[in-house]
Design a protein around this motif. Structure first.
Motif, PDB file in Angstrom:
ATOM      1  N   VAL A 240      16.583  -4.537   3.378  1.00  0.00           N
ATOM      2  CA  VAL A 240      15.211  -4.614   2.878  1.00  0.00           C
ATOM      3  C   VAL A 240      14.752  -6.063   2.955  1.00  0.00           C
ATOM      4  CG1 VAL A 240      13.701  -4.324   0.872  1.00  0.00           C
ATOM      5  CG2 VAL A 240      15.459  -2.618   1.362  1.00  0.00           C
ATOM      6  N   ARG A 244       9.910  -3.925   3.110  1.00  0.00           N
ATOM      7  CA  ARG A 244      10.134  -2.902   4.122  1.00  0.00           C
ATOM      8  C   ARG A 244      11.621  -2.588   4.241  1.00  0.00           C
ATOM      9  NH1 ARG A 244       6.458  -5.310   9.135  1.00  0.00           N
ATOM     10  NH2 ARG A 244       4.419  -4.654   8.355  1.00  0.00           N
ATOM     11  N   LEU A 266       7.903   0.230   2.023  1.00  0.00           N
ATOM     12  CA  LEU A 266       8.241   0.766   0.711  1.00  0.00           C
ATOM     13  C   LEU A 266       7.172   0.479  -0.328  1.00  0.00           C
ATOM     14  CD1 LEU A 266      12.017  -0.279   0.514  1.00  0.00           C
ATOM     15  CD2 LEU A 266      11.065   1.891   1.297  1.00  0.00           C
ATOM     16  N   PHE A 272       8.526   5.499  -3.889  1.00  0.00           N
ATOM     17  CA  PHE A 272       9.658   4.577  -3.907  1.00  0.00           C
ATOM     18  C   PHE A 272       9.633   3.647  -5.117  1.00  0.00           C
ATOM     19  CE2 PHE A 272       9.040   5.350   0.732  1.00  0.00           C
ATOM     20  CZ  PHE A 272      10.207   6.071   0.925  1.00  0.00           C
TER      21      PHE A 272
END
Length: 755
Positions: A240, A244, A266, A272
Motif C-alpha cells: 500500500v 492505493r 482504497l 475499505f
C-alpha cells in the motif's frame, strides 16, 4: 585586544574537500580566498571564515560499495520452498513453515536468524501451534507479532486460518473470527494496513484455480469483509502506498510471469474504511475439505495422512485447519478505481521471464532484484526501481556490482523503513552436491544497504495525499509543497532586519562568476589556509544573506559546535562560507525548510543540488546527503550530468559518480555541447574522457540506429518505450471478467506514454 583564538574544529580549514580522483588535488569552490590574514577580533567588520567539520564520519575519497556475502551458523534451515521469511526488527529475521525441496518434508518450525551474530536458532514455541504448511503469508503486526494466514498443508489441502505468533513470548494463539471466511489458498499476498489484514489472490481448488479476490480481516473486531474481484495472481507482491493497493509480478491464469502493474484506490470507497458488520461465523458445514490440488513443480508428496509432522516433533492443532470449499461463484468487482499498466519496451525495464526476481517496496518505489539463475547471464542481473509517482523504471545498479554469480538467492527480507534488505540462499556447489544433505542450507546471507543506491527510506519519503488540498499546510499558508513549519519559516528567509523579519546574522558566499579552473587549489595552498580565521576586508564576496542565528543553531550541528566555543570573532554576527553564492543560499534555505525541491529563486537547478552534496560531505550532514543523492540520481539530465559527475567525485559518492558517468557516455554527443561540460576543469574533462573503455569508440548516425541505440536499446539516447495504461472506475455488481474483456478489446486505444 583579545588573543587570537583557536578554531574548535580539528584542523581549521576553509570549505574544502579531497577529490575522489586519487591525485591529491583539492577541489575548492573559490580562488578569491587568497588574501586571508589573521586580524584583530576587536573590529566589528571582521567576517569569520567557517572551517570544515572534523574528518570523522566524512567521505573523503571514493568508496565503491560492494555488498559482502556472509556465512551463517547454528541450526540452519533446510533448502526451504514456499516458506515465509520476515524481518521482525531488533536485527532478527524469522522463518516459518515451507517444505524441503529435496526431502519433500513440510515443516511448521520457527527459526530465528540473529543478524548480529549470524546465528540460526530453532525457537521453542507454545500454545495453539499451527499445522505444517507452505505457501502461506506472514506479516509483522504491532512490531512484535507475526500474522500467519492460509497456505497448503502436507495433505495438499488449502488453509484459510489466521494464527498469531507473539515474538516476545514465542506463544501461538488463534483468534476467533467472524464474517464470511475467505477460501483457503496458498501462494497469495497479504498486507497489513490501517489495522486490516488484506488478502489478495493465490491459488486454490482441485484444479489449482487462480483467485482474483481481495478481502480483508479487521484486526480490531476480527471480522472478515466480503470478497471482491480484483486481479488473478499468485506468487505476486502487494503493498500500500499513497492510499492505493498495488500488485506487481507473479503468475496469472496463463502461467506466464507478468510485468503488469495493477492498483486499486482504497480511499474512494467506504467499503475499505468501515468495519464489516456480520453475524457469527458461518456454519461449520461450509468448511468442507476439498480434493487435493496438484503440487507445485518441485517434487511429489509421500507424506503419511497424519497431523504429526515428520521430524519436527510439533503436532498440528486440528482446530486451526480450516478448509474452505472452492466455490467459483462470481464476485462483484472491488469498489473504487482500478487501473493497470503494461510496460512494453524500454532500456531499463527488467524482463520478468529471466532470472529470479524479488519485488519489495521501499521509498515510494517498487524494487526489483534480478538475481542470478540458470536462465540469465550475470551481466543481465541488476537492481531496478519503478518510481510509483512517475511510473518510470530506472536501473540502480548492475548485477556485477551486487551479486556473485556463484550463489543463488531464494528469499528477500526488508526492514520496515525500507533502508536495508537481506537476500538468503546458498552457493551453487551446495545445490550440486545436495546428495550429502550437509550443505544444502539457506546458509548464506547478502545484506544490502539500500541508502547506498539513493533510496531515502520510507520515513523520509512523503506519500501523496488526496486530502492535502483540503487541509491547509499551516495557519499562514493554505497550500505549499513544504511542511507546515517549513512553509512558515521560508517567508522569513533572507529578509533584512528592516523588513521586520528579526534576522540577526549575516552569511556571505563566493561570487558565482568563477570558472571551474579557478576552483582548483594545490595541497600547499591548502595547508596555508588552515591557519586563516578571517576573511580579508578587501576580498569581494557575494551579496549578503540574512538569516536567524537560532535556526542555524537548531538545524546545523557544525554551526552549533563552532558557536558553542564562544569565540569573540564569531560573535561579530558575520560569517563567510567559501562556496558559490547560489549553493550557500540553497543550503541555508534547506536549513529553514528541510527541502531541496526546485525553487525558482533559492534552488533553481541540479547544479545547486550537486553543490549541496559537497557541503553535506564537508559539514557531515547525512540527511542532506541522502536527499541530494536521491534527487540527483533520479533527475540527472544532459545539462547537469557533467557537473553531477564531478561533484559526486568530490563528495566521495562513488555510486552516484558511476551512475552519472554512465549517463554521460550514453549521451556523449549532446553532453559535450552543454555549458556544464564546458565549465569542467581541464583535469576533470580528462578524467571523464578516461571513463570510456580503452577499446571504446563513438557510434553514431545510421549505425547507432541499427544497434538499437535510438529505439530503446542500451546505447544512444536511451530509447523511448511505450507503456499502455488501462483504467476504469469500478461499477458495483459487475463481474470483473466481463469488464476486463471490454478493456482488453480496447487495448490499442489505451493511453500510451513515452518513457
Amino acid at each position: 585586544m583579545n588573543p587570537q583564538p583557536q578554531t574548535p574544529a580539528a584542523g581549521s580549514l576553509s570549505a574544502t574537500s579531497l577529490s575522489a580522483t586519487g591525485t591529491g588535488t583539492l577541489w575548492h569552490s573559490s580562488a578569491n580566498i587568497v588574501a586571508r590574514t589573521p586580524v584583530s577580533a576587536s573590529s566589528s567588520n571582521n567576517t569569520y571564515l567557517l572551517p570544515t567539520s572534523p574528518m570523522k564520519g566524512r567521505r573523503v575519497g571514493g568508496d565503491s560499495y560492494k555488498p559482502k556475502i556472509l556465512r551463517t551458523c547454528g541450526s540452519r534451515p533446510a533448502y526451504l520452498v514456499n516458506a515465509s521469511v520476515t524481518y521482525c526488527g531488533n536485527n532478527q529475521i524469522y522463518a516459518f513453515g515451507g517444505f524441503d525441496q529435496y526431502t519433500d518434508e513440510v515443516y511448521n518450525h520457527v527459526l530465528k536468524l540473529d543478524l548480529g551474530s549470524l546465528q540460526w536458532t530453532l525457537v521453542d514455541n507454545y500454545g495453539d501451534i499451527p499445522g505444517v504448511r507452505m505457501g502461506h503469508t506472514a506479516c509483522l503486526w504491532q512490531g512484535d507479532k507475526l500474522l500467519i494466514h492460509g497456505g497448503e498443508n502436507e495433505h495438499r489441502e488449502y488453509l484459510s486460518d489466521v494464527v498469531i505468533f507473539d515474538l516476545k513470548t514465542a506463544h501461538w494463539t488463534q483468534p476467533e473470527t467472524r464474517g464470511p471466511v475467505p477460501r483457503g489458498r496458498a501462494r497469495h499476498a497479504a498486507v497489513v494496513h490501517d489495522e486490516k489484514l488484506f488478502i489478495l489472490g493465490g491459488q486454490t481448488g482441485a484444479e489449482t484455480y487462480i483467485l482474483d479476490e481481495i478481502c480483508y480481516l479487521d484486526l480490531k473486531t476480527w471480522t472478515w469483509s466480503r470478497s471482491w474481484s480484483f486481479v488473478a495472481r499468485y506468487d505476486h507482491s502487494a503493498w500500500v502506498w499513497g492510499g492505493r493497493m498495488w500488485v506487481f509480478g507473479g503468475l496469472g491464469p496463463d502461467m506466464e510471469r507478468t510485468g503488469e502493474l495493477w492498483w486499486l484506490d482504497l480511499k474512494s470507497s467506504p467499503a475499505f474504511k468501515t468495519t464489516p458488520d456480520y453475524g457469527p461465523m458461518e456454519s461449520p458445514r461450509s468448511n468442507i475439505r476439498v480434493n487435493p490440488s496438484p503440487r507445485s513443480a518441485f517434487a511429489t508428496f509421500n507424506q503419511p495422512q497424519s497431523l504429526v509432522t515428520g521430524s519436527t516433533g510439533y503436532v498440528a492443532n486440528s482446530s486451526s485447519v480450516q478448509i474452505r470449499a472452492a466455490s467459483l461463484t462470481p464476485k462483484p468487482i472491488a469498489p473504487g478505481a482500478i487501473a493497470s499498466m503494461r510496460f512494453v519496451s524500454g532500456p531499463n525495464i527488467p524482463s520478468q521471464a529471466l532470472g529470479t526476481h524479488f519485488h519489495v517496496y521501499s521509498s515510494g518505489a517498487l524494487l526489483d532484484f534480478v538475481t542470478p539463475a540458470g536462465t540469465i547471464r550475470p551481466s543481465e542481473c541488476n537492481l531496478s526501481a519503478l518510481e510509483l509517482d512517475a511510473l518510470q523504471w530506472q536501473k540502480l545498479a548492475e548485477g556485477p556490482e551486487i551479486f556473485d554469480p556463484g550463489y543463488r538467492w531464494n528469499y528477500c527480507a526488508i526492514n520496515e523503513d525500507g533502508t536495508k534488505a537481506w537476500l538468503l540462499g546458498c552457493a551453487n556447489d551446495a545445490l550440486e552436491n545436495f546428495a550429502g544433505a550437509s550443505e544444502a542450507y539457506l546458509s548464506d546471507i547478502l545484506p544490502l544497504d539500500l541508502r547506498r543506491f539513493g533510496l531515502l527510506g520510507n520515513d523520509l519519503t512523503p506519500e501523496p495525499s488526496g486530502d492535502r488540498s483540503k487541509m491547509p499546510t499551516s495557519d499562514r499558508h493554505a497550500s505549499s509543497h513544504l511542511n507546515g513549519v517549513g512553509a512558515d519559516l521560508a517567508i522569513m528567509f533572507d529578509k533584512s532586519p528592516e523588513s521586520g523579519s528579526g534576522s540577526d546574522f549575516i552569511v556571505t558566499g563566493e561570487k558565482d562568476d568563477l570558472t571551474d579552473d579557478d576552483m582548483i587549489s594545490s595541497p600547499s595552498s591548502h595547508s596555508a589556509m588552515e591557519q586563516q580565521q578571517f576573511l580579508a576586508p578587501d576580498v569581494a564576496t557575494s551579496p549578503l544573506i540574512y538569516v536567524h542565528k537560532l535556526i542555524l543553531q537548531a538545524r546545523w550541528p557544525h554551526f552549533t559546535r563552532v558557536y558553542a566555543a564562544q569565540m569573540a570573532e564569531f560573535h561579530t554576527k558575520k560569517m563567510h562560507i567559501p562556496e558559490p553564492y547560489t549553493v550557500v543560499r540553497a543550503f541555508l534555505y534547506y536549513l529553514y525548510t528541510d527541502s531541496i525541491a526546485t525553487h525558482p529563486e533559492y534552488c533553481p537547478g541540479l547544479g545547486e543540488v550537486a553543490g549541496l552534496l559537497v557541503m553535506a560531505n564537508i559539514y557531515d550532514m547525512p540527511r542532506l546527503r541522502l536527499l541530494c543523492v536521491h534527487r540527483l540520481s533520479r533527475e540527472v539530465d544532459v545539462e547537469s550530468a557533467a557537473i553531477v559527475w564531478e561533484r559526486a567525485g568530490v563528495a566521495g559518492e562513488e555510486w552516484l559518480r558511476r551512475r552519472a558517468a554512465s549517463f554521460c557516455l550514453t549521451h556523449w554527443g549532446r553532453l559535450v555541447r552543454t555549458e556544464g561540460f564546458r565549465r569542467l576543469s581541464r583535469q576533470s574533462m580528462m578524467e571523464l574522457c578516461e571513463v570510456i573503455d580503452v577499446e571504446g569508440r563513438v557510434v553514431g548516425g545510421e549505425e547507432l540506429e541499427v544497434i538499437g541505440g535510438l529505439g530503446g536499446g542500451k546505447l544512444g539516447v536511451g530509447g523511448s518505450g511505450r507503456i499502455i495504461l488501462k483504467g476504469r472506475t469500478a461499477t458495483p455488481g459487475m463481474p470483473l471478467g466481463e469488464e476486463m474483456e471490454d478493456v482488453e478489446g480496447d487495448e490499442d486505444e489505451g493511453m500510451e506514454m513515452n518513457l
